[in-house]
Design a protein around this motif. Structure first.
Motif, PDB file in Angstrom:
ATOM      1  N   ILE A   4       1.002  -1.074  -0.210  1.00  0.00           N
ATOM      2  CA  ILE A   4       0.103   0.124   0.084  1.00  0.00           C
ATOM      3  C   ILE A   4       0.943   1.192  -0.022  1.00  0.00           C
ATOM      4  N   GLU A   5       0.695   2.145  -1.083  1.00  0.00           N
ATOM      5  CA  GLU A   5       1.679   3.276  -1.366  1.00  0.00           C
ATOM      6  C   GLU A   5       1.121   4.476  -0.903  1.00  0.00           C
ATOM      7  N   GLY A   6       1.358   4.990  -0.043  1.00  0.00           N
ATOM      8  CA  GLY A   6       0.796   6.521   0.160  1.00  0.00           C
ATOM      9  C   GLY A   6       1.478   7.632  -0.464  1.00  0.00           C
ATOM     10  N   HIS A   7       0.740   8.603  -1.324  1.00  0.00           N
ATOM     11  CA  HIS A   7       1.619   9.889  -1.823  1.00  0.00           C
ATOM     12  C   HIS A   7       0.910  11.219  -1.334  1.00  0.00           C
ATOM     13  N   THR A   8       1.683  12.322  -1.640  1.00  0.00           N
ATOM     14  CA  THR A   8       0.874  13.570  -1.413  1.00  0.00           C
ATOM     15  C   THR A   8       1.427  14.681  -2.487  1.00  0.00           C
ATOM     16  N   ASP A   9       0.888  15.620  -2.136  1.00  0.00           N
ATOM     17  CA  ASP A   9       1.320  16.907  -3.028  1.00  0.00           C
ATOM     18  C   ASP A   9       2.424  17.326  -2.652  1.00  0.00           C
ATOM     19  N   ARG A  41      -0.074 -10.099   4.530  1.00  0.00           N
ATOM     20  CA  ARG A  41      -0.444 -10.071   3.035  1.00  0.00           C
ATOM     21  C   ARG A  41      -0.223  -8.579   2.695  1.00  0.00           C
ATOM     22  N   LEU A  42       0.044  -7.667   3.734  1.00  0.00           N
ATOM     23  CA  LEU A  42       0.144  -6.177   3.462  1.00  0.00           C
ATOM     24  C   LEU A  42       1.265  -5.552   4.096  1.00  0.00           C
ATOM     25  N   SER A  43       1.813  -4.443   3.141  1.00  0.00           N
ATOM     26  CA  SER A  43       2.973  -3.671   3.674  1.00  0.00           C
ATOM     27  C   SER A  43       2.774  -2.250   3.035  1.00  0.00           C
ATOM     28  N   VAL A  44       3.508  -1.178   3.801  1.00  0.00           N
ATOM     29  CA  VAL A  44       3.042   0.228   3.602  1.00  0.00           C
ATOM     30  C   VAL A  44       4.323   0.815   3.172  1.00  0.00           C
ATOM     31  N   GLN A  45       4.227   1.723   2.443  1.00  0.00           N
ATOM     32  CA  GLN A  45       5.191   2.663   1.928  1.00  0.00           C
ATOM     33  C   GLN A  45       4.683   3.947   1.586  1.00  0.00           C
ATOM     34  N   GLY A  46       5.532   4.929   2.470  1.00  0.00           N
ATOM     35  CA  GLY A  46       5.177   6.373   2.088  1.00  0.00           C
ATOM     36  C   GLY A  46       6.149   7.087   1.124  1.00  0.00           C
ATOM     37  N   TYR A  47       5.633   7.506   0.083  1.00  0.00           N
ATOM     38  CA  TYR A  47       6.949   8.300  -0.882  1.00  0.00           C
ATOM     39  C   TYR A  47       6.598   9.859  -0.820  1.00  0.00           C
ATOM     40  N   GLY A  48       5.733  10.374  -0.008  1.00  0.00           N
ATOM     41  CA  GLY A  48       5.612  11.771  -0.031  1.00  0.00           C
ATOM     42  C   GLY A  48       5.230  12.508  -1.237  1.00  0.00           C
ATOM     43  N   GLY A  49       5.837  13.432  -1.748  1.00  0.00           N
ATOM     44  CA  GLY A  49       5.760  14.051  -3.112  1.00  0.00           C
ATOM     45  C   GLY A  49       6.396  13.596  -4.265  1.00  0.00           C
ATOM     46  N   ARG A  68      -3.052  10.595  -2.794  1.00  0.00           N
ATOM     47  CA  ARG A  68      -3.672   9.277  -3.008  1.00  0.00           C
ATOM     48  C   ARG A  68      -2.985   8.353  -2.458  1.00  0.00           C
ATOM     49  N   VAL A  69      -3.493   7.206  -2.314  1.00  0.00           N
ATOM     50  CA  VAL A  69      -3.081   5.991  -2.082  1.00  0.00           C
ATOM     51  C   VAL A  69      -3.199   4.722  -3.301  1.00  0.00           C
ATOM     52  N   GLU A  70      -2.268   3.978  -3.714  1.00  0.00           N
ATOM     53  CA  GLU A  70      -2.259   3.167  -4.537  1.00  0.00           C
ATOM     54  C   GLU A  70      -1.815   1.603  -4.079  1.00  0.00           C
ATOM     55  N   PHE A  71      -2.178   0.746  -4.658  1.00  0.00           N
ATOM     56  CA  PHE A  71      -2.005  -0.586  -4.272  1.00  0.00           C
ATOM     57  C   PHE A  71      -1.003  -1.223  -5.513  1.00  0.00           C
TER      58      PHE A  71
END
Length: 78
Positions: A4-9, A41-49, A68-71
């Protein structure tokens, strides 16, 4: 396995954006856990902007597309 990948502006400091994106991804993971998905079965990663959909233009509408969040399917078990 799903990442699960988090993104920001791009409004904020890189450190704050990284933390926000990680928290965004963790919130989605927590939701999926309440629905019975196995934690392993799940992992997370934050990528900021770092990975924007568009150039973070001056308009709120364009910036909002980057929050947004992407899978990403990283492994399929047989």
């Amino acid at each position: 396995h799903i990442q699960i990948e988090g993104h920001t502006d791009n409004l904020g400091t890189p450190k704050d954006l990284k933390e926000l994106s990680e928290n965004r991804a963790k919130a989605v993971k927590d939701f999926l856990l309440t629905k019975g998905i196995n934690r392993k079965r799940l992992s997370v990663q934050g990528y900021g902007g770092d990975y924007t959909i568009n150039a973070n233009s001056k308009t709120e509408e364009e910036r909002s597309a980057n929050r947004r969040v992407e899978f990403r399917i990283v492994k399929i078990d047989d």
